[in-house]
Scaffold this active site. Structure first.
Site, short mmCIF file in Angstrom:
data_model
loop_
_atom_site.label_atom_id
_atom_site.label_comp_id
_atom_site.label_asym_id
_atom_site.label_seq_id
_atom_site.Cartn_x
_atom_site.Cartn_y
_atom_site.Cartn_z
N CYS A 1 12.61 -5.34 -5.17
CA CYS A 1 12.12 -4.16 -4.43
C CYS A 1 11.82 -4.47 -2.97
CB CYS A 1 10.87 -3.61 -5.12
SG CYS A 1 11.22 -2.77 -6.67
N CYS B 1 16.44 -15.75 4.59
CA CYS B 1 15.99 -14.37 4.46
C CYS B 1 14.58 -14.41 3.87
CB CYS B 1 16.95 -13.55 3.59
SG CYS B 1 17.09 -14.13 1.89
N LEU C 1 0.80 -1.23 0.00
CA LEU C 1 0.00 0.00 0.00
C LEU C 1 0.83 1.28 0.00
CD1 LEU C 1 -2.77 -1.13 2.52
CD2 LEU C 1 -2.76 -1.30 0.03
#
Length: 383
Positions: free
Chosen positions: A195, A336, A73
């Site tokens: 990202c 990770c 968001l």
């Protein structure tokens, strides 16, 4: 108005386009008759879909298998808090039809793969690539080349964005450079975080996605000069731009779709290719047998606070100063988010005398996909 098929509502809606001498009724008619496939309805896909729908592209296809997550968001402006957990593609369709009911929207709630790419891409005139990983970018490119479609590309990372137009048809029937002319080989998989791992400025997808939508409209209408053979670079932190030119590689030939994960050096999460790598099934079996090991989480604190699977947190950038907290005689399994940072961390541990070190393929994403909310019951005591 002869020769054009616009309703009274459309004439009013697109009035500002009609007022542009170089665009006019002819340009709008080309948009209305066009079909654009948008791959990815996330950060880049949100502005691309909004502006292509607003501009009046006749048919828009949306390829996305993902659901909305709270972390989306910050930049994916198509969605709201109430949308969390729901299909991005279906929500995107609903939103852009509410904006412009004069268009058609087709949803493909699935991943783009080499099994479906040619069939999907062949149905559209232009593809807008809004993906965030190298295997899919190469897949989109090759599918466009093989089907003779234009690929309008964009990518984002932290403060930086890129835009280009690939495989554009020239007047003589030849095609412009494609993605492989610019990037013949992918980078090593552990060198370029996505990202989610590297971060992205929330406003950046809006800037770059809008430029991407602009290039799509230019390609369709023939207005202006598309970025064929040129790569536009934008740095939001420095507020600087550059345009790099790149040529066609005459030796490059794309004959078929390939295994793009393998091409990009990405092992499948279900397959441990050597003793260094461990898949989530093997980790689960070790835990079920009660074997002694340390599960080491090398993500950042904010990621750990959001979701963790029972390991000891030492972020990758602090790992060298935390070796004393670890036992060199203990088996260490590093994880990770997706397996990229953990691979770096595991190699770093090996280089500093830790012998029993493994990298968890697919990271916490693969673990959650296989085992849901279940966590590992492993030793996390000081070394």
């Amino acid at each position: 108005m002869e020769g054009y098929n616009f309703s009274k509502e459309e004439l009013n809606r697109y009035a500002r386009h009609f007022a542009i001498p170089e665009f006019g009724l002819a340009g709008q008619e080309k948009l209305k008759q066009s079909k654009v496939l948008v791959v990815g309805a996330g950060g880049l896909g949100s502005p691309v879909l909004l502006y292509l729908a607003a501009a009046g592209v006749g048919k828009i296809g949306i390829v996305d298998f993902d659901v909305v997550d709270t972390s989306n968001l910050q930049r994916q402006v198509l969605y709201t808090v109430d949308d969390v957990g729901q299909s991005k593609a279906q929500l995107a369709r609903k939103r852009i039809l509410a904006m412009n009911p004069h268009i058609e929207v087709e949803v493909y709630q699935e991943a783009l793969t080499r099994d479906n790419a040619l069939q999907l891409v062949s149905q559209y005139d232009v593809v807008a690539d809004g993906t965030d990983n190298f295997p899919t970018r190469y897949l989109v490119n090759d599918a466009c080349v093989l089907t003779g479609k234009v690929n309008v590309y964009a990518s984002i990372f932290r403060f930086e964005g890129q835009v280009s137009v690939f495989n554009l048809s020239a007047a003589d029937g030849s095609r412009g450079p494609n993605y492989r002319d610019l990037f013949p080989e992918p980078p090593p998989p552990d060198m370029v975080p996505n990202c989610a791992e590297g971060g992205v400025l929330g406003v950046l997808p809006g800037i770059i996605g809008s430029l991407q939508a602009s290039e799509v409209i230019k390609v369709i209408t023939g207005v202006g000069e598309p970025l064929s053979g040129r790569l536009f670079l934008f740095d939001a932190a420095a507020f600087s731009t550059r345009v790099l030119k790149f040529p066609i590689n005459p030796k490059l030939e794309i004959k078929e779709l390939i295994d793009y994960d393998e091409f990009c050096g990405i092992p499948k999460p279900s397959q441990a290719v050597n003793s260094f790598d461990l898949n989530v099934q093997q980790l689960h079996e070790l835990a079920e047998r009660g074997e002694d090991f340390l599960l080491l989480d090398v993500r950042e604190e904010y990621e750990f606070a959001t979701d963790e699977m029972g390991g000891k947190l030492i972020p990758l950038n602090t790992l060298p100063s935390a070796f004393s907290q670890l036992n060199k005689d203990q088996r260490i399994i590093v994880h990770c988010r997706s397996g990229q940072r953990s691979k770096k961390a595991a190699k770093l541990l090996q280089e500093n005398g830790f012998q029993q070190v493994h990298n968890l393929l697919g990271g916490i994403l693969a673990w959650r996909e296989a085992y849901g909310s279940k966590n590992i019951e492993a030793k996390v005591a000081e070394g």
